[in-house]
Design a protein around this motif. Structure first.
Motif, PDB file in Angstrom:
ATOM      1  N   SER A   1       2.765   4.636  -0.939  1.00  0.00           N
ATOM      2  CA  SER A   1       2.434   5.475  -2.176  1.00  0.00           C
ATOM      3  C   SER A   1       3.981   5.827  -2.725  1.00  0.00           C
ATOM      4  CB  SER A   1       1.660   6.853  -1.661  1.00  0.00           C
ATOM      5  OG  SER A   1       2.469   7.373  -0.760  1.00  0.00           O
TER       6      SER A   1
ATOM      7  N   GLU B   1       4.186   3.727  -6.172  1.00  0.00           N
ATOM      8  CA  GLU B   1       3.119   4.100  -7.192  1.00  0.00           C
ATOM      9  C   GLU B   1       4.143   4.194  -8.603  1.00  0.00           C
ATOM     10  OE1 GLU B   1       0.773   6.807  -5.342  1.00  0.00           O
ATOM     11  OE2 GLU B   1      -0.504   5.509  -4.509  1.00  0.00           O
TER      12      GLU B   1
ATOM     13  N   ASP C   1       2.220   5.187   5.224  1.00  0.00           N
ATOM     14  CA  ASP C   1       1.651   6.735   4.482  1.00  0.00           C
ATOM     15  C   ASP C   1       0.951   7.687   5.537  1.00  0.00           C
ATOM     16  OD1 ASP C   1       2.472   5.797   2.036  1.00  0.00           O
ATOM     17  OD2 ASP C   1       0.627   5.738   1.031  1.00  0.00           O
TER      18      ASP C   1
ATOM     19  N   ARG D   1       0.733  -1.181   0.090  1.00  0.00           N
ATOM     20  CA  ARG D   1       0.168   0.094   0.010  1.00  0.00           C
ATOM     21  C   ARG D   1       0.765   1.271   0.155  1.00  0.00           C
ATOM     22  NH1 ARG D   1      -4.341  -1.993   4.458  1.00  0.00           N
ATOM     23  NH2 ARG D   1      -5.377  -3.537   3.078  1.00  0.00           N
TER      24      ARG D   1
END
Length: 163
Positions: free
Chosen positions: A38, A41, A93, A36
């Motif tokens: 970021s 990404e 995050d 998960r």
């Protein structure tokens, strides 16, 4: 080893941060945190696609996690002792900018010192190089890309254990 760490500002949203050794039961939580993130990404997504932290990895290496008072995972690191390397380090995050990464690095230094190490190598995610330098790491070279898993060159740094 378990340690409670708070800062003068009261810790994470006024709560203490617990840093403890990860167990095999934490494997899925650590894997989810990576998946998960970021930070991975876009063009960096291929590096963590399908990546998982397994119970065997946790049992083999020095893996420590940071959690808040309710047990929510804030981040973790994995220290490989031979050869000395910070293999993984992630901060959730929602916990970015709260000092969790710095706390994990200080904890890692303590563990490395206890193991008789004087420095720890880290091959950094390119956007994280500034963070590592801010905690005293110095650039020693470049780890060249290894397609198809890693499509870009990465900074290689050394974190001194005693500062």
């Amino acid at each position: 080893m378990t340690s409670h760490v708070t800062d003068a500002g009261g810790g994470v949203r006024g709560e203490a941060v617990l840093i403890r050794r990860a167990t095999a039961r934490d494997a899925r939580r650590l894997t989810r945190l990576i998946q998960r993130s970021s930070a991975y990404e876009g063009p960096y997504a291929s590096m963590i696609a399908g990546y998982r932290v397994g119970p065997d990895y946790i049992e083999t290496h020095q893996v420590f996690l940071a959690a808040d008072a309710e047990g929510r995972l804030l981040g973790f690191y994995a220290l490989v002792l031979v050869p000395a390397e910070l293999d993984l380090m992630f901060v959730a995050d929602h916990a970015q900018g709260l000092g969790i990464g710095r706390r994990l690095i200080e904890h890692m230094r303590s563990q490395a010192r206890g193991a008789g190490l004087d420095s720890v190598r880290v091959v950094s995610h390119p956007p994280a190089e500034g963070f590592y330098r801010s905690v005293g790491a110095r650039r020693t070279g470049t780890e060249m890309a290894h397609p198809p898993a890693v499509m870009w060159d990465r900074p290689e740094l050394v974190i001194p254990v005693v500062v």
